[in-house]
Design a protein around this motif. Structure first.
Motif, PDB file in Angstrom:
ATOM      1  N   LEU A 266       0.823  -1.211   0.000  1.00  0.00           N
ATOM      2  CA  LEU A 266       0.000   0.000   0.000  1.00  0.00           C
ATOM      3  C   LEU A 266       0.858   1.261   0.000  1.00  0.00           C
ATOM      4  N   MET A 267       1.927   1.252   0.788  1.00  0.00           N
ATOM      5  CA  MET A 267       2.786   2.433   0.865  1.00  0.00           C
ATOM      6  C   MET A 267       3.540   2.671  -0.444  1.00  0.00           C
ATOM      7  N   SER A 268       3.821   1.585  -1.186  1.00  0.00           N
ATOM      8  CA  SER A 268       4.540   1.744  -2.441  1.00  0.00           C
ATOM      9  C   SER A 268       3.680   2.383  -3.530  1.00  0.00           C
ATOM     10  N   LEU A 269       2.359   2.447  -3.304  1.00  0.00           N
ATOM     11  CA  LEU A 269       1.470   3.061  -4.291  1.00  0.00           C
ATOM     12  C   LEU A 269       1.546   4.588  -4.275  1.00  0.00           C
ATOM     13  N   VAL A 270       2.094   5.152  -3.213  1.00  0.00           N
ATOM     14  CA  VAL A 270       2.178   6.613  -3.094  1.00  0.00           C
ATOM     15  C   VAL A 270       3.339   7.119  -3.944  1.00  0.00           C
ATOM     16  N   PRO A 271       3.100   8.019  -4.889  1.00  0.00           N
ATOM     17  CA  PRO A 271       4.198   8.558  -5.711  1.00  0.00           C
ATOM     18  C   PRO A 271       5.141   9.407  -4.869  1.00  0.00           C
ATOM     19  N   SER A 272       6.337   9.603  -5.387  1.00  0.00           N
ATOM     20  CA  SER A 272       7.383  10.295  -4.628  1.00  0.00           C
ATOM     21  C   SER A 272       7.023  11.750  -4.334  1.00  0.00           C
ATOM     22  N   PHE A 273       6.263  12.396  -5.228  1.00  0.00           N
ATOM     23  CA  PHE A 273       5.956  13.809  -4.989  1.00  0.00           C
ATOM     24  C   PHE A 273       4.921  13.989  -3.871  1.00  0.00           C
ATOM     25  N   LEU A 274       4.300  12.882  -3.403  1.00  0.00           N
ATOM     26  CA  LEU A 274       3.382  12.959  -2.268  1.00  0.00           C
ATOM     27  C   LEU A 274       3.994  12.398  -0.994  1.00  0.00           C
ATOM     28  N   SER A 275       5.272  12.122  -1.016  1.00  0.00           N
ATOM     29  CA  SER A 275       5.950  11.624   0.178  1.00  0.00           C
ATOM     30  C   SER A 275       6.092  12.753   1.192  1.00  0.00           C
ATOM     31  N   PRO A 276       6.234  12.438   2.478  1.00  0.00           N
ATOM     32  CA  PRO A 276       6.372  13.509   3.487  1.00  0.00           C
ATOM     33  C   PRO A 276       7.630  14.350   3.277  1.00  0.00           C
ATOM     34  N   GLU A 277       8.682  13.735   2.720  1.00  0.00           N
ATOM     35  CA  GLU A 277       9.897  14.520   2.459  1.00  0.00           C
ATOM     36  C   GLU A 277       9.632  15.596   1.413  1.00  0.00           C
ATOM     37  N   ALA A 278       8.853  15.266   0.372  1.00  0.00           N
ATOM     38  CA  ALA A 278       8.570  16.233  -0.676  1.00  0.00           C
ATOM     39  C   ALA A 278       7.568  17.284  -0.218  1.00  0.00           C
ATOM     40  N   LEU A 279       6.636  16.897   0.648  1.00  0.00           N
ATOM     41  CA  LEU A 279       5.599  17.838   1.087  1.00  0.00           C
ATOM     42  C   LEU A 279       6.030  18.694   2.264  1.00  0.00           C
TER      43      LEU A 279
ATOM     44  N   GLU B 183       2.595   7.508   4.354  1.00  0.00           N
ATOM     45  CA  GLU B 183       2.097   6.934   3.104  1.00  0.00           C
ATOM     46  C   GLU B 183       0.915   6.007   3.354  1.00  0.00           C
ATOM     47  N   LEU B 184       0.987   5.209   4.431  1.00  0.00           N
ATOM     48  CA  LEU B 184      -0.109   4.293   4.740  1.00  0.00           C
ATOM     49  C   LEU B 184      -1.381   5.050   5.084  1.00  0.00           C
ATOM     50  N   VAL B 185      -1.252   6.080   5.909  1.00  0.00           N
ATOM     51  CA  VAL B 185      -2.417   6.897   6.268  1.00  0.00           C
ATOM     52  C   VAL B 185      -3.002   7.565   5.029  1.00  0.00           C
ATOM     53  N   LEU B 186      -2.136   8.025   4.135  1.00  0.00           N
ATOM     54  CA  LEU B 186      -2.604   8.678   2.913  1.00  0.00           C
ATOM     55  C   LEU B 186      -3.387   7.705   2.035  1.00  0.00           C
ATOM     56  N   VAL B 187      -2.875   6.482   1.886  1.00  0.00           N
ATOM     57  CA  VAL B 187      -3.569   5.482   1.064  1.00  0.00           C
ATOM     58  C   VAL B 187      -4.917   5.118   1.672  1.00  0.00           C
ATOM     59  N   LEU B 188      -4.955   4.907   2.987  1.00  0.00           N
ATOM     60  CA  LEU B 188      -6.217   4.572   3.650  1.00  0.00           C
ATOM     61  C   LEU B 188      -7.226   5.717   3.526  1.00  0.00           C
ATOM     62  N   ALA B 189      -6.734   6.956   3.613  1.00  0.00           N
ATOM     63  CA  ALA B 189      -7.626   8.107   3.465  1.00  0.00           C
ATOM     64  C   ALA B 189      -8.191   8.180   2.053  1.00  0.00           C
ATOM     65  N   VAL B 190      -7.346   7.906   1.057  1.00  0.00           N
ATOM     66  CA  VAL B 190      -7.817   7.923  -0.338  1.00  0.00           C
ATOM     67  C   VAL B 190      -8.869   6.837  -0.554  1.00  0.00           C
ATOM     68  N   ILE B 191      -8.650   5.643   0.004  1.00  0.00           N
ATOM     69  CA  ILE B 191      -9.625   4.554  -0.133  1.00  0.00           C
ATOM     70  C   ILE B 191     -10.951   4.928   0.518  1.00  0.00           C
ATOM     71  N   LEU B 192     -10.886   5.524   1.716  1.00  0.00           N
ATOM     72  CA  LEU B 192     -12.102   5.928   2.423  1.00  0.00           C
ATOM     73  C   LEU B 192     -12.853   7.016   1.661  1.00  0.00           C
ATOM     74  N   LEU B 193     -12.123   8.017   1.169  1.00  0.00           N
ATOM     75  CA  LEU B 193     -12.767   9.101   0.426  1.00  0.00           C
ATOM     76  C   LEU B 193     -13.359   8.602  -0.890  1.00  0.00           C
ATOM     77  N   THR B 194     -12.683   7.647  -1.520  1.00  0.00           N
ATOM     78  CA  THR B 194     -13.217   7.068  -2.756  1.00  0.00           C
ATOM     79  C   THR B 194     -14.537   6.350  -2.490  1.00  0.00           C
ATOM     80  N   GLY B 195     -14.591   5.603  -1.380  1.00  0.00           N
ATOM     81  CA  GLY B 195     -15.832   4.928  -1.018  1.00  0.00           C
ATOM     82  C   GLY B 195     -16.955   5.899  -0.729  1.00  0.00           C
ATOM     83  N   LEU B 196     -16.643   6.992  -0.037  1.00  0.00           N
ATOM     84  CA  LEU B 196     -17.660   8.006   0.250  1.00  0.00           C
ATOM     85  C   LEU B 196     -18.135   8.691  -1.021  1.00  0.00           C
ATOM     86  N   PHE B 197     -17.207   8.971  -1.924  1.00  0.00           N
ATOM     87  CA  PHE B 197     -17.565   9.675  -3.156  1.00  0.00           C
ATOM     88  C   PHE B 197     -18.427   8.796  -4.072  1.00  0.00           C
ATOM     89  N   CYS B 198     -18.087   7.523  -4.170  1.00  0.00           N
ATOM     90  CA  CYS B 198     -18.817   6.627  -5.070  1.00  0.00           C
ATOM     91  C   CYS B 198     -20.131   6.137  -4.471  1.00  0.00           C
TER      92      CYS B 198
END
Length: 216
Positions: free
Chosen positions: A32-45, A54-69
């Motif tokens: 799951l963490m490997s799915l996050v691109p480098s420009f969204l890593s905490p070092e870049a942000l 990265e894990l929290v970001l992926v879980l948040a994206v999955i949750l928001l996708t479920g809410l949106f759909c």
């Protein structure tokens, strides 16, 4: 040596499930963490490393996708997206196959296995536990003579692989045990007996007559 062997096996049985669980979770989290691109890593942000970001970001994206759909607009966009993927030859085959399996297994209102059943497999007289998954499709049912059901027979101790069978309904015996209990029984290779059925500690095997005529 017998003393050391006994306690070594006892410790192994305690640690093995825990280590296997941690290993599977580590692979899942790493994927799951490997799915996050480098420009969204905490070092870049933020310029600093944040463990687990990265894990929290992926879980948040999955949750928001479920809410949106879950609303009308989200479902319409998802339908158009799936229609677009369905026009790409190779992607269409992979996406549709994975989607059908995930919808069956993870859908909140779905159930991959309906009931635990007892069937004779791989030959008459040999019994195993399977799971009722439904009935054959219309095309296949028209070619079969009689009332048939679809049964999944898992392998032991890994129930994620197995065999898909279409059997006469009369040859399938429905069990009272739940699907979860049957899965535990299969994974444990019959060691963990269902409630109310204590495991058999000693099997009475028939005597075998040796060539010299003596029974053993």
């Amino acid at each position: 040596m017998r003393f050391l062997k006994r306690y070594f096996i006892t410790g192994l049985l305690i640690w093995l499930p825990l280590v296997a669980t941690v290993w599977v979770l580590t692979i899942l989290i790493g994927t799951l963490m490997s799915l996050v691109p480098s420009f969204l890593s905490p070092e870049a942000l933020f310029g600093v490393a944040i463990p687990g970001f990265e894990l929290v970001l992926v879980l948040a994206v999955i949750l928001l996708t479920g809410l949106f759909c879950a609303n009308f607009i989200g479902r319409a966009i998802l339908s158009r997206w799936e229609s677009l993927l369905g026009r790409i030859p190779l992607v269409r085959s992979i996406y549709n196959s994975v989607k059908q399996v995930s919808d069956t297994v993870f859908a909140p209102n779905g159930q991959a296995f309906h009931e635990a059943v007892l069937v004779q497999y791989p030959r008459q007289g040999a019994w195993t536990i399977g799971f009722l998954t439904g009935t054959p499709c219309t095309e296949i049912a028209a070619l079969l003579d009689g009332d048939f059901v679809s049964v999944y027979v898992p392998t032991t101790p890994n129930p994620t692989s197995g065999f898909f069978l279409m059997m006469p309904r009369a040859d399938v015996q429905v069990l009272d045990m739940s699907v979860e209990t049957a899965l535990k029984y299969i994974v444990s290779m019959g060691v963990v007996a269902p409630p109310g059925l204590p495991p058999q500690t000693q099997m009475d095997l028939p005597a075998v007559e040796s060539p010299d005529g003596q029974a053993h």
